[in-house]
Design a protein around this motif. Structure first.
Motif, mmCIF file in Angstrom:
data_model
loop_
_atom_site.group_PDB
_atom_site.id
_atom_site.type_symbol
_atom_site.label_atom_id
_atom_site.label_comp_id
_atom_site.label_asym_id
_atom_site.label_seq_id
_atom_site.Cartn_x
_atom_site.Cartn_y
_atom_site.Cartn_z
ATOM 1 N N LYS A 144 38.304 52.801 24.232
ATOM 2 C CA LYS A 144 37.834 54.082 23.721
ATOM 3 C C LYS A 144 38.743 55.200 24.235
ATOM 4 C CE LYS A 144 33.754 52.809 21.875
ATOM 5 N NZ LYS A 144 33.297 53.090 20.503
ATOM 6 N N HIS A 145 38.866 56.260 23.444
ATOM 7 C CA HIS A 145 39.642 57.421 23.887
ATOM 8 C C HIS A 145 39.130 57.973 25.209
ATOM 9 C CE1 HIS A 145 42.837 59.016 21.339
ATOM 10 N NE2 HIS A 145 42.241 58.425 20.326
ATOM 11 N N THR A 146 37.834 57.867 25.416
ATOM 12 C CA THR A 146 37.235 58.444 26.616
ATOM 13 C C THR A 146 37.701 57.752 27.892
ATOM 14 O OG1 THR A 146 35.326 57.015 26.187
ATOM 15 C CG2 THR A 146 35.191 59.304 25.442
ATOM 16 N N SER A 147 38.237 56.540 27.784
ATOM 17 C CA SER A 147 38.716 55.820 28.968
ATOM 18 C C SER A 147 40.196 55.459 28.869
ATOM 19 C CB SER A 147 37.894 54.543 29.180
ATOM 20 O OG SER A 147 38.009 53.676 28.057
ATOM 21 N N ASP A 182 27.322 54.670 20.545
ATOM 22 C CA ASP A 182 27.564 55.195 21.893
ATOM 23 C C ASP A 182 26.515 56.235 22.267
ATOM 24 O OD1 ASP A 182 29.764 53.578 22.289
ATOM 25 O OD2 ASP A 182 31.211 55.098 21.653
ATOM 26 N N ARG A 242 26.420 56.461 26.196
ATOM 27 C CA ARG A 242 27.811 56.385 26.622
ATOM 28 C C ARG A 242 28.575 57.640 26.188
ATOM 29 N NH1 ARG A 242 27.035 50.780 24.770
ATOM 30 N NH2 ARG A 242 27.728 51.435 22.687
ATOM 31 N N PRO A 243 29.706 57.930 26.842
ATOM 32 C CA PRO A 243 30.529 59.072 26.417
ATOM 33 C C PRO A 243 30.961 58.921 24.962
ATOM 34 C CG PRO A 243 31.247 58.257 28.556
ATOM 35 C CD PRO A 243 30.268 57.258 28.032
ATOM 36 N N GLU A 255 33.442 59.745 21.591
ATOM 37 C CA GLU A 255 34.814 60.064 21.207
ATOM 38 C C GLU A 255 34.840 61.306 20.312
ATOM 39 O OE1 GLU A 255 37.559 56.243 21.019
ATOM 40 O OE2 GLU A 255 35.867 56.031 19.663
ATOM 41 N N ASP A 292 35.863 64.402 20.873
ATOM 42 C CA ASP A 292 37.101 65.184 20.885
ATOM 43 C C ASP A 292 38.198 64.487 20.092
ATOM 44 O OD1 ASP A 292 38.626 67.522 22.009
ATOM 45 O OD2 ASP A 292 39.860 65.882 22.760
#
Length: 318
Positions: free
Chosen positions: A101-104, A278, A283-284, A286, A288
């Protein structure tokens, strides 16, 4: 998940002798992020005879080493594939699939040191959004990173357990790379995926985002599948498609709003976005990478996107 733009010109997976030889030679493939997308690809490539190294946290890596990856899929069947797994890449590979994921993303890339990849390695990101290729090229080199998009509905329901819910798993590749993308496409095709090489990375990235942004924002905002979105929230859907289409065109992608609407109307009624999943799991998001990317591109081109702006704010407040 389906694309909504006119199909860019593509070169089908090759039939020439060199590509065929590359497809049949076992590759060493690293998969960063063996979740719904990465886990499915890892299992299919392993079943096709390639050596697959999954990169994840220690708990997940241990589970994959002991149990392999179990796939439940109608088109591919139910099967278990053996894979290697670790927390950091320690040897050169032919291909590194980035499917986190972009978040990680920033944290996950520490698992793939640039110096270890090897001179002939190709990095293939299969992420949502359009802005990640620049960061990956800064890290690994311009000619080692392709642009890629995948259309699939696939979820990790437990570590090493993948449910593939769509009747398709299509990958588009583009970009100027040292390793010919036709070789990569041949390997993916031989594993059972539908892989194509496109001339324009802008076209393939925005073709996906033009569908994904309306789909993700609306399903997440209202906590419902594609069916209720296109009936109960159709006015917002049409406005959002028009806005993302205008932004994508300004970026240079040949998008068609009418075709986008037709593709959305053809989606299974219960189809849900990964952002919605998510959100439901806490969960965080995506947000953004998907909605933010549309807003930033709109600002660059001076395009008003009031529906997208409002929905990004509302989803962010959930």
């Amino acid at each position: 998940m389906p694309s909504t733009a006119p199909e860019p010109h593509r070169t089908p997976a090759p039939e020439n002798a060199a590509a065929a030889a590359g497809a049949h030679r076992p590759w060493t493939v690293a998969v960063l992020g063996p979740g719904g997308v990465g886990g499915l690809l890892a299992a299919l490539l392993s079943r096709a005879g390639h050596r697959v190294i999954c990169l994840a946290g220690e708990t997940t890596a241990k589970t994959l080493r002991e149990n392999g990856i179990r796939v439940r899929s109608e088109p591919f069947g139910d099967f278990t594939a053996e894979v290697e797994a670790g927390t950091v890449l320690r040897e050169p590979v032919d291909l590194c699939v980035v499917a986190v994921k972009h978040t990680s993303l920033d944290e996950a890339l520490e698992r793939v040191p640039a110096a270890v990849l090897g001179p002939d390695a190709l990095v293939l990101p299969l992420l949502n959004g359009v802005e990640h290729t620049g960061a990956l090229r800064d890290r690994y080199g311009h000619d080692r990173v392709a642009a890629g998009v995948i259309r699939v509905e696939s979820a990790r329901v437990a570590p090493g357990v993948i449910e593939h819910g769509s009747p398709f798993a299509d990958i588009d590749l583009a970009g100027g790379t040292a390793r010919p993308l036709t070789e990569v496409a041949a390997v993916l095709e031989a594993a059972g995926l539908r892989a194509r090489v496109a001339e324009s990375e802008t076209a393939i990235l925005w073709a996906k985002l033009a569908f994904l942004a309306p789909f993700a924002l609306l399903t997440t905002r209202y906590g419902t599948g594609a069916g209720p979105v296109r009936t109960e929230h159709r006015e917002e859907l049409l406005a959002l498609i028009e806005e993302t289409t205008a932004v994508g065109r300004a970026e240079g992608a040949p998008l068609d709003a009418a075709r986008s609407v037709a593709m959305f109307d053809a989606c299974p009624a219960g189809m849900r976005s990964s952002m919605q999943r998510d959100a439901e799991a806490g969960r965080p998001l995506e947000l953004d990478a998907i909605g933010g990317a549309v807003l930033r591109a709109a600002e660059r081109h001076g395009i008003a996107v009031p529906t997208a702006t409002r929905l990004v704010a509302e989803v962010g407040a959930l």
